[in-house]
Write a protein that holds these residues in place. Structure first.
Motif, short mmCIF file in Angstrom:
data_model
loop_
_atom_site.label_atom_id
_atom_site.label_comp_id
_atom_site.label_asym_id
_atom_site.label_seq_id
_atom_site.Cartn_x
_atom_site.Cartn_y
_atom_site.Cartn_z
N GLY A 152 0.82 -1.29 0.09
CA GLY A 152 -0.25 -0.24 0.18
C GLY A 152 0.43 1.64 -0.14
N SER A 153 0.35 2.15 1.27
CA SER A 153 1.24 3.74 0.78
C SER A 153 1.74 3.62 2.41
N SER A 154 2.25 2.80 2.84
CA SER A 154 2.84 3.07 4.29
C SER A 154 3.94 2.29 5.41
N HIS A 155 4.33 1.46 3.58
CA HIS A 155 5.83 0.87 4.02
C HIS A 155 6.91 1.41 3.60
N GLY A 156 8.33 1.25 4.13
CA GLY A 156 9.69 1.50 3.68
C GLY A 156 10.20 2.75 5.04
N PRO A 157 10.86 2.67 4.87
CA PRO A 157 11.47 3.12 6.54
C PRO A 157 12.04 4.75 6.71
N LEU A 186 -17.45 2.99 12.55
CA LEU A 186 -16.81 2.35 11.75
C LEU A 186 -16.08 3.86 10.96
N VAL A 187 -14.45 3.67 11.31
CA VAL A 187 -13.81 4.37 10.16
C VAL A 187 -13.28 3.67 9.61
N ILE A 188 -13.35 4.33 7.81
CA ILE A 188 -13.01 3.29 6.56
C ILE A 188 -11.47 4.62 6.42
N THR A 189 -10.10 4.04 6.63
CA THR A 189 -9.48 4.16 6.52
C THR A 189 -8.39 3.19 5.69
N ALA A 190 -8.76 3.16 4.54
CA ALA A 190 -8.38 1.95 3.11
C ALA A 190 -7.18 2.22 1.47
N GLY A 191 -7.07 3.32 2.50
CA GLY A 191 -6.11 3.98 0.98
C GLY A 191 -6.57 3.89 -0.61
N GLY A 192 -5.95 3.27 -1.22
CA GLY A 192 -5.94 3.14 -2.34
C GLY A 192 -7.52 1.66 -2.70
N TRP A 193 -7.92 1.13 -1.69
CA TRP A 193 -8.44 0.46 -2.34
C TRP A 193 -10.19 1.32 -1.49
N SER A 194 -10.34 2.52 -0.73
CA SER A 194 -10.66 3.18 -0.54
C SER A 194 -11.95 3.56 -1.43
N LYS A 195 -11.99 3.75 -2.85
CA LYS A 195 -12.42 4.01 -3.93
C LYS A 195 -13.96 3.12 -4.38
N ASP A 196 -13.06 2.08 -4.27
CA ASP A 196 -14.11 0.52 -4.59
C ASP A 196 -14.60 0.13 -2.76
N ILE A 197 -14.13 0.52 -2.19
CA ILE A 197 -15.03 -0.17 -0.36
C ILE A 197 -16.34 0.76 -0.15
#
Length: 390
Positions: free
Chosen positions: A55-60, A208-219
């Motif tokens: 997704g969007s949150s990995h990496g150092p 409910l809180v939706i924080t689904a990154g790149g999958w948010s639009k579909d959800i």
């Protein structure tokens, strides 16, 4: 699996957060640490393993800067610094590395000039200099052209990103919160008690809180919202320095390069890979689905990034040594959506962070926590409301 199924039958959570990237993890921790909340009834769901790289949150590392064109962001980053420091103190984990940040671009670039004006308006320490002055300050690293001007932001730096996500999650669990990974949500049934059907079990929650990154639009489309969210794959490259010390974070700042009235490229000094400077373009390949992040292969924007490296830097190899990539989710105005669902008041949405969400994540988590608990938000939320797109 049996335990999960029994929980879904017998337990109604007070709060659930869908998506355990940095925004969801910060939100879950903020909710669970609220005085009025029983943290044992806060659920954080993740479709992959926790700390995954899809997704969007990995990496150092990620840059953190106050260099924005809008005072509201300057104020949010200022509070984010305070919350990052508080998170460090609570966890005992170092998450911020001060490096400074050097912005540079054509003298007539409107966005760079706007950043300079905004920092001055907000009273943020900064220094404007010519390209020749910057080249003299960093004689072994820079060869900026004469037509450039520069802005130094001394208090900027890097957030240690994977450590930050891990720290939020550990603090959340320490409060009593529950994390369930490998639970992809396949159906959301709204109501006073919301039903979440996952690939493994069924859960119920009052909020409910939706924080689904790149999958948010579909959800969100399954909840009647067709929002203009665009997932984009950004390519990240690491360039080896000929002299490792020159580009270490002790001797060289982060960088932000402007062109065509927009910040186009970002760089971090050597940290995660010894001797390697991190550099990437904010541009990327638009994805029809976040599940297709690798469909366009590797190296689509390498030549563009390489051109800037050769134009502005010296003491760096001509070709990158390491490649990585991540997803960012854009909105048309580059401002995120932080708001309550227009039809379901117990569902809150955080989406479309447009490439600058990581640095703000402690503030985002606080705001989404306030929204879902019915607490008046501590910032003006008007710029982030859904109504601007529906």
């Amino acid at each position: 699996v049996i335990v999960a199924v029994m929980e879904s039958i017998d337990l109604v959570y007070d709060f659930a957060v869908l998506g355990a990237g940095v925004e969801g993890s910060a939100t879950a921790y903020s909710i669970a640490s609220s005085n009025a909340v029983d943290a044992r009834k806060v659920l954080l769901l993740e479709q992959f393993e926790v700390l995954h790289t899809r997704g969007s949150s990995h990496g150092p590392t990620r840059l953190i800067r106050r260099g924005y064109t809008k005072p509201c962001y300057v104020d949010m980053v200022t509070e984010a610094h305070q919350l990052w420091e508080a998170t460090e103190e609570k966890s005992g984990v170092k998450l911020f590395q001060k490096t400074g940040l050097l912005h540079f671009g054509p003298k007539n670039d409107k966005e760079l000039e706007s950043v300079i004006n905004c920092l001055a308006l907000c009273g943020i320490p900064h220094e404007v200099m010519s390209s020749s002055e910057a080249n003299q300050r960093y004689p072994d690293q820079l060869k900026l052209p004469d037509e450039y001007k520069c802005l130094s932001e001394p208090d900027a730096g890097m957030i240690l990103s994977s450590k930050a996500v891990d720290t939020f999650q550990k603090l959340f669990v320490a409060e009593g919160g529950v994390i369930k990974d490998y639970h992809k949500v396949t159906e959301i049934q709204p109501g006073p008690v919301i039903t979440l059907v996952t690939s493994k079990a069924t859960f119920r929650t009052r909020h409910l809180v939706i924080t689904a990154g790149g999958w948010s639009k579909d959800i969100l489309s399954t909840l009647g919202l067709d929002l203009p969210l665009k997932a984009r794959k950004v390519e990240v490259y690491y360039w080896k320095a000929k002299n490792a010390e020159d580009f270490s974070f002790e001797h060289f700042p982060g960088t932000a390069q402007y062109d065509n009235d927009c910040c186009q490229y970002y760089g971090c000094p050597a940290y995660e890979y010894p001797e390697h400077m991190k550099f990437c373009s904010i541009s990327g390949c638009e994805l029809t689905s976040a599940d297709e992040r690798d469909i366009n292969g590797v190296g689509v924007f390498k030549d563009d990034v390489s051109f800037i490296i050769q134009k502005c830097f010296k003491g760096i190899n001509k070709e990158p040594s390491v490649y990585d990539g991540c997803i960012i989710t854009m909105t048309p105005d580059n401002d995120p959506i932080l708001d309550t669902h227009p039809s379901y008041p117990n569902i809150v949405i955080g989406a479309g962070f447009s490439g600058h969400g990581f640095k703000l994540s402690p503030v985002v988590g606080k705001l989404l926590s306030q929204l879902v608990q019915g607490i008046p938000p501590s910032f003006d939320m008007e710029p982030f409301k859904i109504k601007r797109f529906i």
